[in-house]
Structures are given as C-alpha cells and as structure tokens.
Design an enzyme around this catalytic site. Structure first.
Site, mmCIF file in Angstrom:
data_model
loop_
_atom_site.group_PDB
_atom_site.id
_atom_site.type_symbol
_atom_site.label_atom_id
_atom_site.label_comp_id
_atom_site.label_asym_id
_atom_site.label_seq_id
_atom_site.Cartn_x
_atom_site.Cartn_y
_atom_site.Cartn_z
ATOM 1 N N ASN A 88 13.557 69.663 -3.921
ATOM 2 C CA ASN A 88 13.227 68.495 -4.742
ATOM 3 C C ASN A 88 13.532 68.644 -6.232
ATOM 4 O OD1 ASN A 88 12.178 67.384 -2.381
ATOM 5 N ND2 ASN A 88 10.072 67.962 -2.854
ATOM 6 N N ARG A 92 15.714 58.761 0.213
ATOM 7 C CA ARG A 92 15.455 60.201 0.263
ATOM 8 C C ARG A 92 13.986 60.528 -0.058
ATOM 9 N NH1 ARG A 92 17.092 64.745 -3.552
ATOM 10 N NH2 ARG A 92 17.395 66.585 -2.224
ATOM 11 N N HIS A 152 23.163 60.194 4.911
ATOM 12 C CA HIS A 152 24.121 60.746 3.956
ATOM 13 C C HIS A 152 25.387 59.894 3.835
ATOM 14 C CE1 HIS A 152 22.394 65.120 3.938
ATOM 15 N NE2 HIS A 152 21.572 64.225 3.444
#
Length: 321
Positions: free
Chosen positions: A95, A63, A194
């Site tokens: 974030n 990520r 994911h």
C-alpha cells in the site's frame, strides 16, 4: 392458540438474538432505501466527477476496495490513519506510496454526512465506488449488496501478509485467492482488474530485465521509463493497450506476452489458467459477467454487520466516545 405460539416464537427469537445465536449478517441491495435514499446517487456523482477529472482514479478506487476486503474483510480498515493504539494499513508494503483515492472517499463521506449523518458506512462507500468506477470506465454494472459497518482498528501485519504480491507465481496466486474462498477461475477474473490503472517501476523492473516470457519490443519500450536503477516511482500502464478503458484487452496482452507484472503473465504461462485467459480474451461479455459476480463475492468477505463495528463519521478515524 396460534397467536400464543407466534408470541412464544418471537420471544425465543429475541432471546436467540440477544445471546448471539442468530447472526443477521445478510447484506441487502436496498439497505439504504429508507435511511438514506440518495446514498447511491451521491456516491455515483462523486465518482463520476473524480474519474472524469483523472481516468486513473477509477483504478485507484477499485484497488482500495480490493485491498480493504483482503485484509480482515470489507470493513474500511484500509482507510484508517495510524493512531497511538495501532499502526494502520496505509504503510504496508503493498500500500505504501501506491494506494490512492483517499481524498475522493473523504469527499463522498462528507457529502453523505450532510444528507444523512451517521448512516452510510465507509466500507459500503468503497464497495459502491469500486463498481461505479468500473462502469465509468466502460465496464458493466452489478448490484452491490449493502449493510457493511466499519472496523475500529486496522492491522499492518495482516495487510503485509494477506494482499497477493505481484511477484507470486501461479501456484502462489491460486493459494492466496483460495485462502479467501475464491476458485482459480475467480482469481483469473479478478486479476482482470488490471485492465485499468498503472504500476510503479519498482514492481515490474525485475520482469522486464530478467524474464524471458515477455515480448522483446514491449520490454524494451518499458526500460526507457524504468531504468535498472532509480526511477522506482515511474509509472507504466498495467494494460498497454487501453489502460483507461475497462475491457478484456488485459487477457489479450497476456496471450501476446505483454503482461506488465510477473503475477499477470503467470496467468498465461503454459499452466492451468491459459484456457480461461483465452476465453476472456475472446469474449468480453463473459468476462464482465464473471467479474461482477466475483466482485459481489469479494464484497461479502467477513463484513461487519448488525451491532458490530460502527459507522465512522470520518473514514480516516474511529469515532471518539
């Protein structure tokens, strides 16, 4: 005569490079073969150790690379701490309280600086660590082109506006990825990241309480750990089947209305991407191949090369002087 012509051509090339007409932005798989031959093995060793200690770290490192590249290119800007000159990207909406793995990157950088100081960029560390994380969790490998350099600034506003939101519908997702040069198919395959990792209650609460295209038993099971109020940071796996294995189960979950995020389920919601989801669900080998190719393309987003940027000694801060 031939020798004279060759000398003239070399001189012209030098002038063109000097005045910026020739851009040597080509990344290369063997970029560190002479300058730091143990670079890749050093990164791999640290990633293997970190992911062995905590499986979730693999998703976190993957990520980091995504969130770096989608904001002004793959330049390690995401790693910079705030300074008096700029507010960095770590506190941006996508974030804050969710990006992880900075300490692992620090460890990798320290190890690299001890064997070849000032050579390997933080941006390249992110690209290689992302690949090694996928492999460590059972995915296929790909060749990472190298030679990126590090930015000397970061942008909070760009991070807030460029990273795709988990609340986007299919049209929004297609647009967000298209803005970075990706096809719809590449958007679908990159979303397959994911298949590993976790998400916080705050980003999927609305889906499990308000949406109808979700498996009822699945939604109920999630509510126990994600109440309608409170528990914002409680975690749930993005892939309810195998969240620590890089496989194609993510797509099978979507077919079964078990996408955790609103944006996940949008990929299988009666729209143009349904067929691609079915294809990846049925054939993990195709998913792996396409994923690797899309990751290489993502890693090529506006890299700093040549004399642009710098090779940071500390990934969290710009070199002084």
């Amino acid at each position: 005569m031939a020798s004279s012509t060759f000398i003239k051509l070399c001189f012209m090339a030098m002038l063109l490079i000097q005045y910026g007409y020739l851009v040597t932005s080509q990344l290369s798989a063997n970029f560190y073969s002479s300058s730091c031959p143990k670079a890749l093995s050093t990164i791999k060793s640290a990633v293997t150790s970190a992911v062995s200690n905590e499986k979730r770290m693999g998703a976190s490192l993957l990520r980091l690379h995504f969130h770096d590249c989608f904001v002004n290119g793959c330049d390690a800007s995401v790693l910079l701490d705030d300074t008096s000159n700029f507010t960095g990207e770590k506190t941006a909406g996508p974030n804050a309280n969710s990006l992880r793995g900075f300490d692992v990157v620090d460890t990798i950088k320290t190890n690299l600086e001890s064997i070849c100081p000032g050579v390997v960029s933080c941006a390249d560390i992110l690209a290689v660590a992302a690949r090694d994380s996928v492999v460590q969790l059972g995915g296929s490998t790909w060749t990472v082109p190298l030679g990126r350099r590090d930015s000397t600034t970061a942008s909070l506003s760009a991070a807030n506006s460029n990273i795709p939101s988990p609340l986007l519908n299919l049209t929004g997702l297609i647009s967000a990825f298209s803005n970075k040069g990706f096809t719809t198919k590449e958007m679908v395959v990159l979303s397959g990241s994911h298949t590993i990792g976790m998400a916080r209650c705050t980003v999927f609460r609305s889906r499990i309480y308000n949406e109808t295209n979700i498996n009822t038993a699945y939604a109920t099971s999630l509510k126990s750990n994600c109440p309608s109020t409170g528990g914002d940071s409680n975690l749930a796996p993005l892939d309810t089947t195998s969240s620590t294995v890089f496989d194609s189960a993510y797509y099978t979950n979507l077919i079964n209305s078990k996408g955790l995020l609103h944006s996940d389920q949008q990929l299988f919601s009666g729209g143009s991407t349904d067929s691609q989801v079915k294809a990846y669900s049925a054939n993990s080998a195709t998913f792996f191949t396409d994923f690797g190719n899309a990751m290489v393309k993502m890693g090529n987003l506006s890299p700093l090369t040549g004399t642009s940027g710098q090779i940071r000694t500390n990934c969290r801060s710009v070199n002084s002087g």
